[in-house]
Design a protein around this motif. Structure first.
Motif, mmCIF file in Angstrom:
data_model
loop_
_atom_site.group_PDB
_atom_site.id
_atom_site.type_symbol
_atom_site.label_atom_id
_atom_site.label_comp_id
_atom_site.label_asym_id
_atom_site.label_seq_id
_atom_site.Cartn_x
_atom_site.Cartn_y
_atom_site.Cartn_z
ATOM 1 N N ASN A 1 50.325 42.211 37.507
ATOM 2 C CA ASN A 1 49.358 41.236 36.979
ATOM 3 C C ASN A 1 49.400 39.933 37.770
ATOM 4 O O ASN A 1 48.357 39.325 38.044
ATOM 5 C CB ASN A 1 49.657 40.955 35.503
ATOM 6 N N VAL A 2 50.603 39.511 38.158
ATOM 7 C CA VAL A 2 50.735 38.285 38.947
ATOM 8 C C VAL A 2 50.079 38.455 40.313
ATOM 9 O O VAL A 2 49.368 37.561 40.792
ATOM 10 C CB VAL A 2 52.223 37.909 39.109
ATOM 11 N N LEU A 3 50.276 39.604 40.948
ATOM 12 C CA LEU A 3 49.720 39.831 42.280
ATOM 13 C C LEU A 3 48.202 39.992 42.232
ATOM 14 O O LEU A 3 47.499 39.577 43.162
ATOM 15 C CB LEU A 3 50.376 41.065 42.910
ATOM 16 N N ILE A 4 47.684 40.590 41.169
ATOM 17 C CA ILE A 4 46.229 40.686 41.016
ATOM 18 C C ILE A 4 45.629 39.303 40.834
ATOM 19 O O ILE A 4 44.582 38.968 41.420
ATOM 20 C CB ILE A 4 45.883 41.610 39.829
ATOM 21 N N ALA A 5 46.290 38.475 40.032
ATOM 22 C CA ALA A 5 45.828 37.095 39.864
ATOM 23 C C ALA A 5 45.892 36.347 41.188
ATOM 24 O O ALA A 5 45.004 35.539 41.504
ATOM 25 C CB ALA A 5 46.679 36.382 38.818
ATOM 26 N N LEU A 6 46.906 36.635 42.007
ATOM 27 C CA LEU A 6 47.015 36.008 43.317
ATOM 28 C C LEU A 6 45.835 36.368 44.200
ATOM 29 O O LEU A 6 45.275 35.498 44.892
ATOM 30 C CB LEU A 6 48.324 36.446 43.982
ATOM 31 N N ALA A 7 45.433 37.638 44.187
ATOM 32 C CA ALA A 7 44.295 38.072 45.003
ATOM 33 C C ALA A 7 43.028 37.302 44.629
ATOM 34 O O ALA A 7 42.240 36.920 45.488
ATOM 35 C CB ALA A 7 44.077 39.572 44.845
ATOM 36 N N LYS A 8 42.852 37.060 43.337
ATOM 37 C CA LYS A 8 41.679 36.294 42.891
ATOM 38 C C LYS A 8 41.841 34.806 43.173
ATOM 39 O O LYS A 8 40.861 34.103 43.443
ATOM 40 C CB LYS A 8 41.435 36.545 41.403
ATOM 41 N N ASN A 9 43.072 34.319 43.137
ATOM 42 C CA ASN A 9 43.317 32.899 43.403
ATOM 43 C C ASN A 9 43.106 32.518 44.858
ATOM 44 O O ASN A 9 43.018 31.324 45.180
ATOM 45 C CB ASN A 9 44.744 32.530 42.988
ATOM 46 N N THR A 10 43.039 33.515 45.762
ATOM 47 C CA THR A 10 42.800 33.196 47.169
ATOM 48 C C THR A 10 41.463 32.493 47.374
ATOM 49 O O THR A 10 41.263 31.838 48.397
ATOM 50 C CB THR A 10 42.834 34.465 48.036
ATOM 51 N N THR A 11 40.556 32.612 46.405
ATOM 52 C CA THR A 11 39.256 31.950 46.535
ATOM 53 C C THR A 11 39.397 30.433 46.591
ATOM 54 O O THR A 11 38.526 29.749 47.128
ATOM 55 C CB THR A 11 38.335 32.328 45.360
ATOM 56 N N VAL A 12 40.504 29.906 46.053
ATOM 57 C CA VAL A 12 40.721 28.463 46.062
ATOM 58 C C VAL A 12 40.932 27.949 47.482
ATOM 59 O O VAL A 12 40.723 26.769 47.764
ATOM 60 C CB VAL A 12 41.913 28.090 45.157
#
Length: 221
Positions: free
Chosen positions: A154-165
């Motif tokens: 879950n943390v790594l999936i959130a990281l993939a989406k956070n790359t948009t920042v």
């Protein structure tokens, strides 16, 4: 219908996103593991640093951290991380910011796994003369990682989406290209759907694979 995609490097933008996610995930797992070790350390100074870092960093918005890496580290302090051109500098700074932020969540996920390891195992390891570092690396962490594959996924999936920042400091990843396309093309819904599908293609297989791994390596007590 998709003629407007000509002239835009869609695959290239998502490739940058994948690179951001992979490099940041590796760095976050390493730094997050060290932080978790600090949080359970018998040394008060290390334990205090780990606790303070996690509590401070995970309560700061990621955008603030990413912008600070550019304005604070690069433009103010001159930290370029060994790069010469702005494109590479911004990419590396974005990775650094993502690592600093995500590692706090990796630490907490891993610490919860450490808490699932029976205390008797650590006491038995210390009784035969193993040091704290040996107990942690040989007995505790292997079991902790096996028990938190799901939360780490879950943390790594959130990281993939956070790359948009990372688009905030000019990294040419998917979100930056999406913003450019929306400004230039009159296809808001279609562009949004394309990029949403792209992120689903990145995150859904990751979640499924790591979910399968979690079931395979789960610790049976």
């Amino acid at each position: 219908m998709f003629d407007f995609l000509e002239g835009y490097d869609l695959l290239g933008a998502f490739w940058v996103t994948v690179q951001l996610a992979v490099y940041s995930a590796i760095g976050s797992l390493i730094w997050g593991t060290l932080l978790a070790a600090m949080r359970v350390s018998p040394v008060p100074l290390m334990r205090g640093f780990g606790t303070g870092y996690v509590n401070v960093v995970r309560n700061i918005p990621l955008t603030v951290i990413i912008v600070f890496t550019s304005l604070g580290l690069f433009q103010t302090l001159g930290v370029s991380l060994g790069a010469d051109d702005f494109k590479t500098i911004n990419f590396r700074l974005a990775v650094l910011g993502l690592i600093a932020y995500t590692s706090a969540f990796v630490c907490e996920a891993l610490r919860s796994g450490i808490n699932t390891v029976p205390v008797g195992q650590s006491e038995a390891a210390r009784a035969i003369g193993l040091s704290f570092t040996q107990v942690l690396t040989l007995v505790v962490l292997p079991q902790a990682f096996r028990s938190v594959v799901g939360p780490l996924a879950n943390v790594l999936i959130a990281l993939a989406k956070n790359t948009t920042v990372a688009a905030a400091i000019g990294v040419a990843e998917a979100a930056a290209l999406m913003q450019e396309m929306i400004e230039n093309e009159a296809q808001l819904l279609l562009i949004s759907a394309i990029f949403a599908l792209g992120f689903i293609c990145l995150t859904l297989p990751t979640g499924l694979i790591l979910g399968w791994v979690s079931k395979k390596v789960a610790v049976r007590r």
